[in-house]
Design a protein around this motif. Structure first.
Motif, mmCIF file in Angstrom:
data_model
loop_
_atom_site.group_PDB
_atom_site.id
_atom_site.type_symbol
_atom_site.label_atom_id
_atom_site.label_comp_id
_atom_site.label_asym_id
_atom_site.label_seq_id
_atom_site.Cartn_x
_atom_site.Cartn_y
_atom_site.Cartn_z
ATOM 1 N N TYR A 51 0.858 -1.180 0.000
ATOM 2 C CA TYR A 51 0.000 0.000 0.000
ATOM 3 C C TYR A 51 0.898 1.235 0.000
ATOM 4 C CZ TYR A 51 -2.967 3.787 1.400
ATOM 5 O OH TYR A 51 -3.616 4.990 1.421
ATOM 6 N N GLY A 52 0.562 2.207 -0.825
ATOM 7 C CA GLY A 52 1.336 3.443 -0.848
ATOM 8 C C GLY A 52 1.018 4.261 -2.076
ATOM 9 N N ALA A 53 1.798 5.319 -2.275
ATOM 10 C CA ALA A 53 1.514 6.278 -3.340
ATOM 11 C C ALA A 53 1.581 5.634 -4.716
ATOM 12 C CB ALA A 53 2.484 7.455 -3.257
ATOM 13 N N SER A 54 2.509 4.715 -4.927
ATOM 14 C CA SER A 54 2.636 4.095 -6.249
ATOM 15 C C SER A 54 1.374 3.323 -6.626
ATOM 16 C CB SER A 54 3.854 3.166 -6.270
ATOM 17 O OG SER A 54 3.936 2.477 -7.506
ATOM 18 N N LEU A 55 0.865 2.536 -5.691
ATOM 19 C CA LEU A 55 -0.352 1.767 -5.956
ATOM 20 C C LEU A 55 -1.548 2.702 -6.124
ATOM 21 C CD1 LEU A 55 -1.744 -1.000 -6.180
ATOM 22 C CD2 LEU A 55 -1.940 -1.004 -3.676
ATOM 23 N N ARG A 56 -1.664 3.703 -5.260
ATOM 24 C CA ARG A 56 -2.757 4.666 -5.395
ATOM 25 C C ARG A 56 -2.705 5.369 -6.746
ATOM 26 N NH1 ARG A 56 -1.830 8.479 -0.543
ATOM 27 N NH2 ARG A 56 -3.204 9.796 -1.806
ATOM 28 N N ARG A 57 -1.512 5.747 -7.187
ATOM 29 C CA ARG A 57 -1.384 6.438 -8.477
ATOM 30 C C ARG A 57 -1.812 5.538 -9.627
ATOM 31 N NH1 ARG A 57 3.510 7.980 -7.986
ATOM 32 N NH2 ARG A 57 4.400 6.101 -8.916
ATOM 33 N N ASP A 58 -1.406 4.275 -9.596
ATOM 34 C CA ASP A 58 -1.776 3.354 -10.672
ATOM 35 C C ASP A 58 -3.289 3.175 -10.755
ATOM 36 O OD1 ASP A 58 0.876 3.004 -11.320
ATOM 37 O OD2 ASP A 58 1.071 1.035 -10.376
ATOM 38 N N ILE A 59 -3.926 3.064 -9.602
ATOM 39 C CA ILE A 59 -5.377 2.884 -9.592
ATOM 40 C C ILE A 59 -6.078 4.178 -9.977
ATOM 41 C CG2 ILE A 59 -7.372 2.294 -8.159
ATOM 42 C CD1 ILE A 59 -5.438 0.517 -6.510
ATOM 43 N N ALA A 60 -5.578 5.313 -9.474
ATOM 44 C CA ALA A 60 -6.174 6.598 -9.853
ATOM 45 C C ALA A 60 -6.085 6.821 -11.359
ATOM 46 C CB ALA A 60 -5.485 7.743 -9.108
ATOM 47 N N ALA A 61 -4.973 6.407 -11.960
ATOM 48 C CA ALA A 61 -4.828 6.533 -13.415
ATOM 49 C C ALA A 61 -5.896 5.720 -14.132
ATOM 50 C CB ALA A 61 -3.436 6.087 -13.837
ATOM 51 N N ALA A 62 -6.151 4.504 -13.650
ATOM 52 C CA ALA A 62 -7.186 3.667 -14.276
ATOM 53 C C ALA A 62 -8.572 4.276 -14.097
ATOM 54 C CB ALA A 62 -7.140 2.263 -13.680
#
Length: 247
Positions: free
Chosen positions: A99-110
């Protein structure tokens, strides 16, 4: 004294057109809510799938290099069984998703790409309803989905996404958590049940490694039990239950 009976499960909202389902592994949706997805697609709604991993660490007898492509193919077939055509993978490592910014960013992009009104994920809580411990991958992805649904609408979080042409999308109205130990809403499992069984059966390699039981017998029994557990809270009908968060 006895505890009061749980409140009835309310019907899921249906005044939406697009949904994005985001989970950690191939088979998470087939165990969690594919019968509901089948009903939604049959009603003309657009549902897309996003998988954080390819499930490469999920079969003990298969090297990850072989298991990943095989499980990806099985997931695409499982999605097709309920009418879902768009299936994407993020390539986070199976078993050690952080969990962290990288995962949040990938999901937000989708979320910005697909522009859903409803986002679906799997149980993000520490335990399942029976008290069994949840896995770190499910917890990490579920929590990141809840956060990324908001991140997607904020132009100042992950501004690099806008630079890539992914403009903010603040149109997510709900996040629905399947298999939550504290569900609040439900969808009838009956219309999409048979498609749900067929969808889970597309994960045949995984099922054959998981159990010695005949795969169809196992899939039908498991989904029958899991959709029947909430009958008393949903007018006696089998149900796919969700914990619904409004935004």
């Amino acid at each position: 004294m006895t505890d009061s009976a749980p409140a009835p499960l309310r019907s899921m909202p249906d005044d939406w057109r697009r949904a994005l389902a985001v989970v950690a592994h191939p088979d998470d949706l087939e165990y969690g809510c594919s019968a509901a997805v089948a009903s939604w697609v049959a009603d003309g709604k657009d549902v897309a799938y996003l998988l954080a991993t390819r499930g490469e660490a999920g079969i003990d007898t298969l090297d990850p290099g072989r298991a990943g492509p095989l499980r990806e193919a099985e997931q695409r077939a499982a999605a097709a069984a309920v009418g879902v055509r768009a299936v994407e993978f993020l390539d986070h490592r199976d078993g050690v998703i952080e969990y962290g910014a990288s995962l949040r960013r990938d999901i937000a992009a989708a979320v910005r790409r697909h522009r859903p009104e409803l986002v679906i994920t799997l149980n993000h809580r520490d335990t399942w309803a029976a008290g069994a411990w949840n896995t770190p991958d499910h917890v990490a992805v579920g929590r990141a989905v809840l956060d990324a649904a908001a991140d997607a609408g904020n132009r100042w979080i992950f501004p690099e996404l806008a630079e890539q042409g992914l403009v903010p999308w603040n149109g997510v109205r709900w996040v629905a958590v399947a298999n939550s130990p504290t569900p609040s809403h439900a969808v009838s499992a009956e219309p999409g049940f048979e498609q749900g069984v067929r969808s889970l059966l597309r994960h045949r390699t995984y099922l054959e490694a998981l159990t010695a039981e005949d795969p169809e017998t196992y899939a039908r029994r498991f989904l029958g039990e899991s959709t029947g557990v909430h009958r008393a809270r949903f007018d006696g009908a089998p149900a796919v239950a969700f914990e619904l968060f409004s935004r």
